[in-house]
Design a protein around this motif. Structure first.
Motif, PDB file in Angstrom:
ATOM      1  N   ALA A 167       0.829  -1.208   0.000  1.00  0.00           N
ATOM      2  CA  ALA A 167       0.000   0.000   0.000  1.00  0.00           C
ATOM      3  C   ALA A 167       0.862   1.257   0.000  1.00  0.00           C
ATOM      4  O   ALA A 167       0.557   2.236  -0.679  1.00  0.00           O
ATOM      5  N   GLN A 168       1.971   1.225   0.740  1.00  0.00           N
ATOM      6  CA  GLN A 168       2.851   2.393   0.810  1.00  0.00           C
ATOM      7  C   GLN A 168       3.529   2.698  -0.522  1.00  0.00           C
ATOM      8  O   GLN A 168       3.854   3.843  -0.802  1.00  0.00           O
ATOM      9  N   MET A 169       3.740   1.678  -1.325  1.00  0.00           N
ATOM     10  CA  MET A 169       4.497   1.860  -2.564  1.00  0.00           C
ATOM     11  C   MET A 169       3.626   2.214  -3.775  1.00  0.00           C
ATOM     12  O   MET A 169       4.148   2.377  -4.864  1.00  0.00           O
ATOM     13  N   THR A 170       2.326   2.322  -3.571  1.00  0.00           N
ATOM     14  CA  THR A 170       1.457   2.651  -4.707  1.00  0.00           C
ATOM     15  C   THR A 170       1.026   4.108  -4.644  1.00  0.00           C
ATOM     16  O   THR A 170       1.035   4.728  -3.589  1.00  0.00           O
ATOM     17  N   LYS A 171       0.673   4.638  -5.785  1.00  0.00           N
ATOM     18  CA  LYS A 171       0.313   6.057  -5.869  1.00  0.00           C
ATOM     19  C   LYS A 171      -1.183   6.298  -5.743  1.00  0.00           C
ATOM     20  O   LYS A 171      -1.616   7.411  -5.521  1.00  0.00           O
ATOM     21  N   ASN A 172      -2.006   5.249  -5.938  1.00  0.00           N
ATOM     22  CA  ASN A 172      -3.452   5.414  -5.818  1.00  0.00           C
ATOM     23  C   ASN A 172      -4.096   4.067  -5.471  1.00  0.00           C
ATOM     24  O   ASN A 172      -3.454   3.023  -5.534  1.00  0.00           O
ATOM     25  N   TYR A 173      -5.366   4.111  -5.127  1.00  0.00           N
ATOM     26  CA  TYR A 173      -6.055   2.909  -4.654  1.00  0.00           C
ATOM     27  C   TYR A 173      -6.174   1.860  -5.747  1.00  0.00           C
ATOM     28  O   TYR A 173      -6.049   0.663  -5.486  1.00  0.00           O
ATOM     29  N   GLN A 174      -6.402   2.302  -6.974  1.00  0.00           N
ATOM     30  CA  GLN A 174      -6.522   1.360  -8.094  1.00  0.00           C
ATOM     31  C   GLN A 174      -5.221   0.567  -8.264  1.00  0.00           C
ATOM     32  O   GLN A 174      -5.238  -0.648  -8.446  1.00  0.00           O
ATOM     33  N   GLU A 175      -4.092   1.249  -8.191  1.00  0.00           N
ATOM     34  CA  GLU A 175      -2.799   0.576  -8.300  1.00  0.00           C
ATOM     35  C   GLU A 175      -2.611  -0.413  -7.143  1.00  0.00           C
ATOM     36  O   GLU A 175      -2.120  -1.526  -7.334  1.00  0.00           O
ATOM     37  N   TYR A 176      -3.002  -0.009  -5.961  1.00  0.00           N
ATOM     38  CA  TYR A 176      -2.904  -0.868  -4.778  1.00  0.00           C
ATOM     39  C   TYR A 176      -3.715  -2.146  -4.950  1.00  0.00           C
ATOM     40  O   TYR A 176      -3.240  -3.238  -4.648  1.00  0.00           O
ATOM     41  N   THR A 177      -4.946  -2.024  -5.449  1.00  0.00           N
ATOM     42  CA  THR A 177      -5.809  -3.191  -5.573  1.00  0.00           C
ATOM     43  C   THR A 177      -5.327  -4.163  -6.651  1.00  0.00           C
ATOM     44  O   THR A 177      -5.737  -5.319  -6.661  1.00  0.00           O
ATOM     45  N   LYS A 178      -4.465  -3.739  -7.522  1.00  0.00           N
ATOM     46  CA  LYS A 178      -3.915  -4.621  -8.547  1.00  0.00           C
ATOM     47  C   LYS A 178      -2.738  -5.447  -8.037  1.00  0.00           C
ATOM     48  O   LYS A 178      -2.233  -6.303  -8.736  1.00  0.00           O
ATOM     49  N   LYS A 179      -2.267  -5.202  -6.829  1.00  0.00           N
ATOM     50  CA  LYS A 179      -1.108  -5.900  -6.279  1.00  0.00           C
ATOM     51  C   LYS A 179      -1.540  -7.115  -5.464  1.00  0.00           C
ATOM     52  O   LYS A 179      -1.345  -7.173  -4.258  1.00  0.00           O
ATOM     53  N   ASN A 180      -2.144  -8.105  -6.132  1.00  0.00           N
ATOM     54  CA  ASN A 180      -2.568  -9.344  -5.474  1.00  0.00           C
ATOM     55  C   ASN A 180      -3.509  -9.084  -4.297  1.00  0.00           C
ATOM     56  O   ASN A 180      -3.461  -9.775  -3.294  1.00  0.00           O
ATOM     57  N   ILE A 181      -4.336  -8.090  -4.425  1.00  0.00           N
ATOM     58  CA  ILE A 181      -5.308  -7.739  -3.393  1.00  0.00           C
ATOM     59  C   ILE A 181      -6.701  -8.024  -3.965  1.00  0.00           C
ATOM     60  O   ILE A 181      -6.984  -7.717  -5.110  1.00  0.00           O
ATOM     61  N   THR A 182      -7.567  -8.573  -3.149  1.00  0.00           N
ATOM     62  CA  THR A 182      -8.949  -8.777  -3.548  1.00  0.00           C
ATOM     63  C   THR A 182      -9.802  -7.762  -2.810  1.00  0.00           C
ATOM     64  O   THR A 182      -9.770  -7.689  -1.577  1.00  0.00           O
ATOM     65  N   VAL A 183     -10.557  -6.957  -3.555  1.00  0.00           N
ATOM     66  CA  VAL A 183     -11.412  -5.942  -2.952  1.00  0.00           C
ATOM     67  C   VAL A 183     -12.720  -6.624  -2.551  1.00  0.00           C
ATOM     68  O   VAL A 183     -13.342  -7.315  -3.353  1.00  0.00           O
ATOM     69  N   ILE A 184     -13.125  -6.417  -1.284  1.00  0.00           N
ATOM     70  CA  ILE A 184     -14.394  -6.973  -0.808  1.00  0.00           C
ATOM     71  C   ILE A 184     -15.311  -5.833  -0.422  1.00  0.00           C
ATOM     72  O   ILE A 184     -14.859  -4.759  -0.048  1.00  0.00           O
TER      73      ILE A 184
END
Length: 110
Positions: free
Chosen positions: A91-108
């Motif tokens: 999360a710290q290394m991404t610039k926005n939430y969309q980028e964060y959710t693409k890093k092997n994260i599943t949005v619930i």
């Protein structure tokens, strides 16, 4: 029941990342914990001040190893009644939430 809160942040982070991490965690707490933000107040000169937290939030430091151990322990059954928010390096290394959710994260949820 009295609610208590604490943040444990990696002491090896830069001051800017420590400030950013605590801000992100505080926003999530404010969104999630009903009643953690008090009502707006007026001072003696009738100026309105936005409500602030009603719960003290000490910020403790730990190293990467200690934080991983703490996180692992907090997900054990005996602590299932606790609300845990973590802010990973992904999360710290991404610039926005969309980028964060693409890093092997599943949005619930929404």
């Amino acid at each position: 029941m009295e609610k208590k809160c604490v943040m444990v942040i990696d002491s090896e982070l830069s001051t800017g990342l420590i400030a950013n991490t605590s801000a992100i965690l505080a926003l999530t707490l404010g969104k999630t914990i009903e009643g953690i933000i008090g009502p707006d107040v007026k001072d003696a000169s009738e100026q309105i001040h936005a409500g602030i937290t009603t719960t003290p939030i000490p910020i403790l430091k730990g190293n990467n190893e200690k934080i991983k151990e703490l996180r692992s322990n907090l997900y054990k059954e005996e602590f299932s009644d606790l609300f845990v928010v973590d802010f990973s390096d992904a999360a710290q290394m991404t610039k926005n939430y969309q980028e964060y959710t693409k890093k092997n994260i599943t949005v619930i949820g929404k």
